[in-house]
Design a protein around this motif. Structure first.
Motif, PDB file in Angstrom:
ATOM      1  N   LEU A 163       4.730   7.280   0.088  1.00 26.51           N
ATOM      2  CA  LEU A 163       3.421   7.765   0.517  1.00 26.51           C
ATOM      3  C   LEU A 163       2.502   6.584   0.786  1.00 26.51           C
ATOM      4  N   ALA A 164       1.789   6.614   1.898  1.00 27.74           N
ATOM      5  CA  ALA A 164       0.827   5.563   2.224  1.00 27.74           C
ATOM      6  C   ALA A 164      -0.457   5.806   1.439  1.00 27.74           C
ATOM      7  N   GLU A 165      -0.446   5.408   0.182  1.00 25.47           N
ATOM      8  CA  GLU A 165      -1.576   5.665  -0.720  1.00 25.47           C
ATOM      9  C   GLU A 165      -1.575   4.600  -1.804  1.00 25.47           C
ATOM     10  N   GLU A 166      -2.773   4.151  -2.187  1.00 24.77           N
ATOM     11  CA  GLU A 166      -2.911   3.164  -3.246  1.00 24.77           C
ATOM     12  C   GLU A 166      -3.703   3.750  -4.411  1.00 24.77           C
ATOM     13  N   GLY A 167      -3.583   3.100  -5.568  1.00 25.46           N
ATOM     14  CA  GLY A 167      -4.421   3.456  -6.709  1.00 25.46           C
ATOM     15  C   GLY A 167      -3.913   4.596  -7.555  1.00 25.46           C
ATOM     16  N   LEU A 168      -2.696   5.091  -7.306  1.00 27.26           N
ATOM     17  CA  LEU A 168      -2.144   6.181  -8.113  1.00 27.26           C
ATOM     18  C   LEU A 168      -1.372   5.596  -9.286  1.00 27.26           C
ATOM     19  N   ALA A 169      -1.670   6.063 -10.479  1.00 25.08           N
ATOM     20  CA  ALA A 169      -1.053   5.527 -11.684  1.00 25.08           C
ATOM     21  C   ALA A 169       0.370   6.058 -11.849  1.00 25.08           C
ATOM     22  N   PRO A 170       1.306   5.230 -12.299  1.00 22.40           N
ATOM     23  CA  PRO A 170       2.673   5.699 -12.573  1.00 22.40           C
ATOM     24  C   PRO A 170       2.655   6.892 -13.537  1.00 22.40           C
ATOM     25  N   GLY A 212       0.798  -1.218   0.000  1.00 25.40           N
ATOM     26  CA  GLY A 212       0.000   0.000   0.000  1.00 25.40           C
ATOM     27  C   GLY A 212       0.829   1.266   0.000  1.00 25.40           C
ATOM     28  N   VAL A 213       2.079   1.171  -0.460  1.00 25.59           N
ATOM     29  CA  VAL A 213       2.991   2.321  -0.470  1.00 25.59           C
ATOM     30  C   VAL A 213       3.266   2.740  -1.907  1.00 25.59           C
ATOM     31  N   THR A 214       3.172   4.044  -2.163  1.00 25.90           N
ATOM     32  CA  THR A 214       3.456   4.613  -3.484  1.00 25.90           C
ATOM     33  C   THR A 214       4.667   5.529  -3.379  1.00 25.90           C
ATOM     34  N   THR A 215       5.564   5.454  -4.356  1.00 23.71           N
ATOM     35  CA  THR A 215       6.749   6.313  -4.377  1.00 23.71           C
ATOM     36  C   THR A 215       6.498   7.505  -5.292  1.00 23.71           C
ATOM     37  N   VAL A 216       6.772   8.706  -4.775  1.00 16.38           N
ATOM     38  CA  VAL A 216       6.591   9.943  -5.534  1.00 16.38           C
ATOM     39  C   VAL A 216       7.938  10.620  -5.698  1.00 16.38           C
ATOM     40  N   GLU A 217       8.246  11.031  -6.930  1.00 17.98           N
ATOM     41  CA  GLU A 217       9.503  11.733  -7.191  1.00 17.98           C
ATOM     42  C   GLU A 217       9.258  13.237  -7.238  1.00 17.98           C
ATOM     43  N   ILE A 218      10.025  13.969  -6.429  1.00 14.56           N
ATOM     44  CA  ILE A 218       9.912  15.423  -6.347  1.00 14.56           C
ATOM     45  C   ILE A 218      11.309  16.015  -6.351  1.00 14.56           C
ATOM     46  N   ALA A 219      11.602  16.820  -7.346  1.00 14.28           N
ATOM     47  CA  ALA A 219      12.893  17.521  -7.437  1.00 14.28           C
ATOM     48  C   ALA A 219      14.070  16.560  -7.266  1.00 14.28           C
ATOM     49  N   GLY A 220      13.976  15.378  -7.864  1.00 12.34           N
ATOM     50  CA  GLY A 220      15.064  14.417  -7.807  1.00 12.34           C
ATOM     51  C   GLY A 220      15.077  13.547  -6.572  1.00 12.34           C
ATOM     52  N   ALA A 221      14.266  13.873  -5.574  1.00 11.31           N
ATOM     53  CA  ALA A 221      14.175  13.063  -4.354  1.00 11.31           C
ATOM     54  C   ALA A 221      12.956  12.158  -4.438  1.00 11.31           C
ATOM     55  N   ARG A 222      12.962  11.091  -3.647  1.00 13.12           N
ATOM     56  CA  ARG A 222      11.843  10.151  -3.649  1.00 13.12           C
ATOM     57  C   ARG A 222      11.233  10.072  -2.262  1.00 13.12           C
ATOM     58  N   LEU A 223       9.903  10.219  -2.218  1.00 12.20           N
ATOM     59  CA  LEU A 223       9.154  10.132  -0.969  1.00 12.20           C
ATOM     60  C   LEU A 223       8.176   8.983  -1.069  1.00 12.20           C
TER      61      LEU A 223
END
Length: 368
Positions: A272-279, A259-270
């Protein structure tokens, strides 16, 4: 609803504002533009002038190329001829009318006695989730339900522009959480431009495309929501609880099993406890300063999923007990953290010091 307008708005105003003066100028386009700032900054006065409910000493207001106010030329279009819908802090429903009749009033009054188009009526009722309320009287509605009905009434007037004056300010946190998803649907599923007045960072971060920061009757900053709310200098009016940053990035990957999604922001990766977000999907995150912890070295064996190497770019005392720490990475990522003065001294925090920012995945508020 009016779907063929580009929503361009130009505003120039000069008029007394309590012990000071309101002297502002800004433009707004399609989508949601938030007038953001502390109470008493002049936001409501601006909205009232745009609606035609306040006549400034000097002013120019144009919408979609039409001049609605030009004090120099003696032009002042009446409020009911501007074609704007207004939603106030209080719902202002007619207590003797049912929800259905309150909704129909918008079309009857503003559209020369015409009954609302049944398809438009059904669409707005569905959009705001108020079908079960149609037979009720306003006194039997919760605060959030009353505000949804007030928004529906304004939409059924077929507005060219929707003006919303702190529509959630009178609601408690639970009721605000109830109505925010409907405001997101309103933003995403209609093309009615919205001018949204608020002093809540959380609301503006979640809803706005553009932000105009109003401070003591002046425009202190304007631009895209994430960029404007991300500037620490423009957040001085926010409460300690709401101070933080708003960041925009894209989904880099997901782990459905966790249930964890990885988000890229300004070259860093965070993470996020979120499901269902498309790459590849664009996302907006708000990270509150109170949810960021600092360490002088990498930390293992803790629940926080995000540990980011950062550099201290600034230290600001907030009161006798708390310091605000501005953090940045070379790639452009920036955060705010609140630490006690005792902790700041114990860690030896100073500008230029390399630290690690620890953020729980559940502390990342995800919008869009």
């Amino acid at each position: 609803m009016n779907l063929d307008k580009d929503g361009s708005l130009e505003v120039r105003l000069k008029t007394p504002l309590g012990a000071t003066r309101l002297e502002i100028g800004f433009t707004a386009g399609p989508g949601v533009t938030a007038l953001f700032g502390p109470s008493g900054a002049g936001k409501t006065s601006i909205l009232r002038a745009i609606a035609g409910l306040l006549r400034p000493e000097e002013g120019l207001i144009r919408f979609c190329g039409q001049t609605l106010l030009d004090t120099g030329a003696g032009i002042a279009v009446s409020p009911h001829r501007r074609g704007f819908g207004v939603v106030f802090q209080e719902a202002r429903l007619f207590p003797h009318l049912s929800v259905r009749r309150n909704l129909r009033y918008g079309a009857v009054f503003f559209q020369a006695g015409l009954r609302p188009d049944p398809a438009a009526f059904a669409r707005i009722v569905d959009l705001l989730g108020i079908a079960p309320l149609l037979g009720r009287a306003p006194r039997h509605l919760s605060g959030g339900e009353r505000q949804r009905v007030a928004i529906g009434r304004a939409l059924l007037a077929n507005p060219r522009l929707l003006l919303m004056d702190e529509p959630l300010a009178a609601l408690d946190e639970n009721r605000r959480g109830e109505i925010l998803p409907y405001l997101e649907r309103l933003r995403d599923e209609t093309r009615v431009p919205i001018l949204y007045v608020s002093h809540s960072v959380a609301e503006v971060a979640r809803l706005a495309d553009q932000v105009v920061l109003i401070d003591r009757g002046r425009v202190a900053g304007a631009g895209p929501a994430a960029e404007t709310l991300g500037r620490a200098s423009l957040m001085a009016g926010a409460s300690s609880r709401e101070r933080g940053v708003v960041l925009e990035g894209r989904v880099a990957g997901a782990q459905p099993e966790t249930g964890v999604t990885t988000v890229e922001i300004a070259g860093a990766r965070l993470r996020l406890a979120e499901e269902g977000l498309a790459p590849g999907a664009a996302v907006r995150l708000r990270i509150a300063a109170r949810d960021v912890m600092l360490s002088l070295r990498p930390v293992e064996g803790i629940s926080a999923l995000n540990s980011l190497p950062m550099r201290i770019a600034g230290l600001t005392p907030l009161d006798g007990r708390t310091m605000e720490v501005r953090l940045e990475q070379a790639g452009g990522l920036h955060l705010l953290a609140h630490v006690t003065t005792v902790s700041a001294q114990a860690l030896g925090l100073a500008v230029g010091l390399e630290v690690h920012a620890l953020v729980k995945s559940v502390a990342l508020d995800h919008f869009r």
